[in-house]
Design an enzyme around this catalytic site. Structure first.
Site, PDB file in Angstrom:
ATOM      1  N   LYS A   1       0.823  -1.216   0.000  1.00 53.84           N
ATOM      2  CA  LYS A   1       0.000   0.000   0.000  1.00 53.84           C
ATOM      3  C   LYS A   1       0.856   1.265   0.000  1.00 53.84           C
ATOM      4  CE  LYS A   1      -2.495   2.590   3.578  1.00 53.84           C
ATOM      5  NZ  LYS A   1      -1.406   3.283   4.225  1.00 53.84           N
ATOM      6  N   ASN A   2       1.816   1.325   0.925  1.00 55.86           N
ATOM      7  CA  ASN A   2       2.539   2.585   1.081  1.00 55.86           C
ATOM      8  C   ASN A   2       3.526   2.856  -0.053  1.00 55.86           C
ATOM      9  OD1 ASN A   2       1.015   3.237   3.261  1.00 55.86           O
ATOM     10  ND2 ASN A   2       2.524   2.613   4.795  1.00 55.86           N
TER      11      ASN A   2
ATOM     12  N   ARG B   1      -4.320   9.515   3.587  1.00 56.98           N
ATOM     13  CA  ARG B   1      -3.173  10.278   4.058  1.00 56.98           C
ATOM     14  C   ARG B   1      -2.306  10.728   2.892  1.00 56.98           C
ATOM     15  NH1 ARG B   1      -1.173  13.595   7.658  1.00 56.98           N
ATOM     16  NH2 ARG B   1       1.085  13.502   7.731  1.00 56.98           N
TER      17      ARG B   1
ATOM     18  N   CYS C   1      -5.572   7.988   8.962  1.00 57.67           N
ATOM     19  CA  CYS C   1      -5.673   7.553  10.352  1.00 57.67           C
ATOM     20  C   CYS C   1      -5.362   8.685  11.324  1.00 57.67           C
ATOM     21  CB  CYS C   1      -4.704   6.400  10.594  1.00 57.67           C
ATOM     22  SG  CYS C   1      -5.100   4.937   9.623  1.00 57.67           S
TER      23      CYS C   1
ATOM     24  N   ARG D   1      -0.581  15.380  12.895  1.00 56.45           N
ATOM     25  CA  ARG D   1       0.171  14.827  11.758  1.00 56.45           C
ATOM     26  C   ARG D   1       0.707  15.990  10.927  1.00 56.45           C
ATOM     27  NH1 ARG D   1      -2.230   9.208   9.519  1.00 56.45           N
ATOM     28  NH2 ARG D   1      -0.133   9.222   8.654  1.00 56.45           N
ATOM     29  N   PRO D   2       1.808  16.599  11.370  1.00 55.65           N
ATOM     30  CA  PRO D   2       2.309  17.806  10.705  1.00 55.65           C
ATOM     31  C   PRO D   2       2.933  17.513   9.339  1.00 55.65           C
ATOM     32  CG  PRO D   2       3.789  17.130  12.476  1.00 55.65           C
ATOM     33  CD  PRO D   2       2.658  16.147  12.466  1.00 55.65           C
ATOM     34  N   ILE D   3       3.047  18.559   8.490  1.00 54.76           N
ATOM     35  CA  ILE D   3       3.770  18.405   7.215  1.00 54.76           C
ATOM     36  C   ILE D   3       4.848  19.494   7.085  1.00 54.76           C
ATOM     37  CG2 ILE D   3       1.965  17.161   5.939  1.00 54.76           C
ATOM     38  CD1 ILE D   3       1.341  19.855   4.526  1.00 54.76           C
ATOM     39  N   ASP D   4       5.313  19.994   8.233  1.00 56.86           N
ATOM     40  CA  ASP D   4       6.325  21.069   8.198  1.00 56.86           C
ATOM     41  C   ASP D   4       7.600  20.646   7.459  1.00 56.86           C
ATOM     42  OD1 ASP D   4       6.326  19.445  10.732  1.00 56.86           O
ATOM     43  OD2 ASP D   4       8.303  20.364  10.917  1.00 56.86           O
TER      44      ASP D   4
ATOM     45  N   ASP E   1       3.540   0.542  12.178  1.00 57.25           N
ATOM     46  CA  ASP E   1       2.315   0.002  11.571  1.00 57.25           C
ATOM     47  C   ASP E   1       2.068  -1.463  11.947  1.00 57.25           C
ATOM     48  OD1 ASP E   1       1.956   2.467  10.457  1.00 57.25           O
ATOM     49  OD2 ASP E   1       2.758   1.927   8.493  1.00 57.25           O
TER      50      ASP E   1
ATOM     51  N   ARG F   1      -9.136   0.243   3.516  1.00 53.45           N
ATOM     52  CA  ARG F   1      -8.176   1.206   2.941  1.00 53.45           C
ATOM     53  C   ARG F   1      -6.851   0.534   2.630  1.00 53.45           C
ATOM     54  NH1 ARG F   1      -6.515   5.137   6.787  1.00 53.45           N
ATOM     55  NH2 ARG F   1      -4.899   5.287   5.207  1.00 53.45           N
TER      56      ARG F   1
HETATM   57  N1  EPU Z   1       6.488  14.460  11.195  1.00 59.70           N
HETATM   58  C1  EPU Z   1       6.771  15.778  11.486  1.00 59.70           C
HETATM   59  N2  EPU Z   1       6.775  16.672  10.435  1.00 59.70           N
HETATM   60  C2  EPU Z   1       6.525  16.302   9.164  1.00 59.70           C
HETATM   61  C3  EPU Z   1       6.235  14.959   8.891  1.00 59.70           C
HETATM   62  C4  EPU Z   1       6.212  14.054   9.930  1.00 59.70           C
HETATM   63  O1  EPU Z   1       7.011  16.151  12.627  1.00 59.70           O
HETATM   64  O2  EPU Z   1       6.554  17.165   8.276  1.00 59.70           O
HETATM   65  C5  EPU Z   1       6.502  13.468  12.303  1.00 59.70           C
HETATM   66  C6  EPU Z   1       5.139  12.799  12.492  1.00 59.70           C
HETATM   67  O3  EPU Z   1       4.307  13.561  13.349  1.00 59.70           O
HETATM   68  C7  EPU Z   1       5.536  11.457  13.075  1.00 59.70           C
HETATM   69  C8  EPU Z   1       6.891  11.173  12.406  1.00 59.70           C
HETATM   70  O4  EPU Z   1       7.366  12.423  11.914  1.00 59.70           O
HETATM   71  O5  EPU Z   1       5.715  11.596  14.458  1.00 59.70           O
HETATM   72  C9  EPU Z   1       6.857  10.179  11.265  1.00 59.70           C
HETATM   73  O6  EPU Z   1       5.893  10.584  10.295  1.00 59.70           O
HETATM   74  P1  EPU Z   1       6.033  10.195   8.740  1.00 59.70           P
HETATM   75  O7  EPU Z   1       6.072  11.462   7.962  1.00 59.70           O
HETATM   76  O8  EPU Z   1       7.147   9.242   8.591  1.00 59.70           O
HETATM   77  O9  EPU Z   1       4.665   9.462   8.469  1.00 59.70           O
HETATM   78  P2  EPU Z   1       3.759   9.521   7.171  1.00 59.70           P
HETATM   79  O10 EPU Z   1       4.612   9.679   5.976  1.00 59.70           O
HETATM   80  O11 EPU Z   1       2.644  10.469   7.374  1.00 59.70           O
HETATM   81  C10 EPU Z   1       3.890   6.972   6.677  1.00 59.70           C
HETATM   82  C11 EPU Z   1       2.913   5.859   6.479  1.00 59.70           C
HETATM   83  C12 EPU Z   1       2.263   5.497   7.820  1.00 59.70           C
HETATM   84  C13 EPU Z   1       3.364   5.139   8.815  1.00 59.70           C
HETATM   85  C14 EPU Z   1       4.414   6.235   8.897  1.00 59.70           C
HETATM   86  C15 EPU Z   1       5.603   5.863   9.753  1.00 59.70           C
HETATM   87  C16 EPU Z   1       2.150   6.194   4.237  1.00 59.70           C
HETATM   88  C17 EPU Z   1       1.051   6.612   3.330  1.00 59.70           C
HETATM   89  N3  EPU Z   1       1.894   6.274   5.530  1.00 59.70           N
HETATM   90  O12 EPU Z   1       3.146   8.069   7.179  1.00 59.70           O
HETATM   91  O13 EPU Z   1       1.490   4.355   7.552  1.00 59.70           O
HETATM   92  O14 EPU Z   1       2.800   4.933  10.083  1.00 59.70           O
HETATM   93  O15 EPU Z   1       4.900   6.553   7.585  1.00 59.70           O
HETATM   94  O16 EPU Z   1       6.208   4.711   9.252  1.00 59.70           O
HETATM   95  O17 EPU Z   1       3.204   5.775   3.801  1.00 59.70           O
HETATM   96  C18 EPU Z   1      -0.324   2.895   7.741  1.00 59.70           C
HETATM   97  O18 EPU Z   1       0.043   2.365   6.679  1.00 59.70           O
HETATM   98  O19 EPU Z   1      -1.176   2.392   8.518  1.00 59.70           O
HETATM   99  C19 EPU Z   1       0.265   4.176   8.127  1.00 59.70           C
HETATM  100  C20 EPU Z   1      -0.290   5.005   8.977  1.00 59.70           C
END
Ligand code: EPU
Length: 444
Positions: free
Chosen positions: A38-39, A109, A133, A138-141, A321, A413
């Site tokens: 999926k990811n 997401r 989820c 869930r920041p994107i900074d 996960d 999903r």
């Molecule tokens: N974070 C920040 N700033 C950012 C981005 C992330 O502080 O700009 C923090 C988050 O708050 C978190 C950590 O960094 O504490 C890791 O977040 P990451 O960005 O790695 O997560 P993501 O890309 O939003 C993906 C997977 C998630 C999985 C995480 C961690 C996808 C679509 N989603 O999320 O998968 O938990 O990586 O491995 O790839 C799932 O498949 O069930 C799922 C939630």
């Protein structure tokens, strides 16, 4: 095959009205074939927008997140043709929009990957913030930091993230947190940008390597994916390609843990064992016998699991996960186990549901203390998110009596044909309409 041609199925709507009913207590036996990741899929599909000619993507999982993304791509002007339930041809030649609205992005997401892909293709993207989820903030900074370093101006207007640039150019970006999403988004934005982009403290997950391999098969020049320094030398154009997605590490881990928790004996097929090392290590600590083959893993458990401590970390650590599924196994282990969440702020919302089934777990911030009990009891529970939903199914398979899991749209999903796959392993699980729906149909 015929049924799949030219259709993108809608799975989400119906799944909200359905539940899984599970009669627990049967050990799982047999073999299960793991689908595409999926990811990886949710990153590779938006990446197709960077190509100048059609791509064929194979080994796509049949899940609602993929359907959702394909619909967004159609709305942006791509031609999408399903060749089979697991392969799609996408022609991105005539992309005519850079806007992904809230309605288009809802529930997934990965909508944020359209920011990087559209910025890389059109120098402009306006995308609603991601859903998906709920793990607290869930920041994107870090994504925004990356886009700005490449020369984009990013603003939030009317709850939409707007990124624009006259011209992007290569740059060095140090990620303050190891973020899968930011690493992927920067790779997408930078693949066609003049100059060298370096991502330091990059995430190393298998799906990051898969995305890099896909982009390179389109003519990109990306080195170091899978390490914490990724170098992207921008190329002017990317061409179409045919690419097969890697197997899903988390789906595989879910069936491995389910096999161990039910005291079963299961061959998990079509996997990359190297991606499963941390999960295998923890299963072995609990007493499971695990044998690795080239593309399969055999899991057998003959006695009550032993306690073990788990801490989730970015790859190659134990995946967050897999945390809820592993916690279910530990609820019936001998002794007290500690489960520490090292990635998300809040990923223990499912614990309340497990307590309805007799689990003894106390949560203190990012730590859960799991006191193993002999047995779980079936109960009505909710899938509070995707992996929590999978954990509820495992709990139901282990428990005595009947478990009903509602809000299964979350599970659909990310897990392809989950009830069918568990049934093929001997589980008693079926998908039924919820009573509310039955009553509404009767009264109509
Ligand atoms: N974070 C920040 N700033 C950012 C981005 C992330 O502080 O700009 C923090 C988050 O708050 C978190 C950590 O960094 O504490 C890791 O977040 P990451 O960005 O790695 O997560 P993501 O890309 O939003 C993906 C997977 C998630 C999985 C995480 C961690 C996808 C679509 N989603 O999320 O998968 O938990 O990586 O491995 O790839 C799932 O498949 O069930 C799922 C939630």
């Amino acid at each position: 095959m015929a049924e799949a041609a030219n259709t993108i199925k809608s799975l989400n709507g119906s799944a909200l009205l359905e539940k899984f009913v599970i009669k627990g207590g049967k050990p799982l036996h047999g073999s299960v074939r793991i689908s595409g990741a999926k990811n990886a899929a949710v990153a590779i599909l938006p990446a197709v927008l960077l190509a100048q000619s059609p791509c064929v993507i194979e080994n796509l999982p049949e899940i609602s997140d993929v359907n959702c993304i394909l619909k967004v791509m159609e709305a942006l002007g791509a031609k999408v043709k399903m060749l089979s339930p697991s392969s799609v041809e996408i022609d991105p030649t005539n992309i005519n929009s850079f806007v992904v609205t809230k309605e288009m992005a809802e529930g997934m997401r990965a909508s944020s990957y359209f920011l990087g892909a559209l910025l890389g293709r059109l120098n402009r993207a306006r995308v609603a913030p991601p859903g998906g989820c709920d793990f607290g903030v869930r920041p994107i900074d870090q994504h925004i930091k990356g886009f700005e370093a490449l020369g984009a101006t990013v603003s939030i207007e009317n709850s939409m993230v707007d990124a624009r640039a006259q011209k992007l150019s290569g740059s060095s970006i140090y990620l303050d947190v190891v973020s899968v999403g930011a690493t992927i988004n920067i790779m997408l934005a930078a693949a066609r940008v003049r100059g060298l982009t370096i991502i330091e403290n990059a995430a190393r997950e298998p799906h990051i390597v898969d995305l890099a391999n896909f982009l390179n098969s389109m003519g990109a020049n990306i080195m170091g994916a899978g390490t914490s320094i990724i170098k992207i030398r921008g190329v002017e154009q990317l061409h179409g390609t045919t690419y097969s997605i890697i197997p899903d590490q988390i789906e595989a881990g879910t069936y491995m843990v389910a096999a161990a928790a039910t005291l079963g004996d299961v061959m998990v097929e079509n996997v990359t064992p190297k991606h499963l090392e941390s999960i295998i290590a923890k299963l072995v600590e609990t007493g499971a016998e695990v044998e690795e083959f080239d593309e399969a893993v055999h899991v057998k458990m003959t006695k009550r699991p032993k306690k073990c401590n788990v801490k989730t970390l970015p790859h190659p650590g134990f995946p967050t996960d897999m945390q809820p599924q592993m916690a279910v196994l530990l609820t019936i282990a001998e002794g007290t186990s500690l489960v520490r969440e090292g990635v998300w702020d809040s990923r223990f919302r499912y614990v309340e549901q497990l307590k309805f089934m007799g689990a003894k777990i106390e949560v203190d911030g990012k730590l859960a203390v799991v006191n193993g009990v002999e047995k779980l009891k079936g109960a009505p529970v909710k899938a509070v998110d995707l992996r929590a939903g999978a954990a509820m199914i495992i709990a139901g398979l282990v428990a005595e009596g009947i478990t009903e899991v509602t809000e299964i749209g979350h599970i659909d999903r990310g897990y392809e044909h989950i009830a069918e796959k568990f049934r093929a392993l001997g589980a008693d699980i079926c998908r039924v309409e919820t009573d509310n729906v039955k009553a509404a149909i009767k009264n109509a």
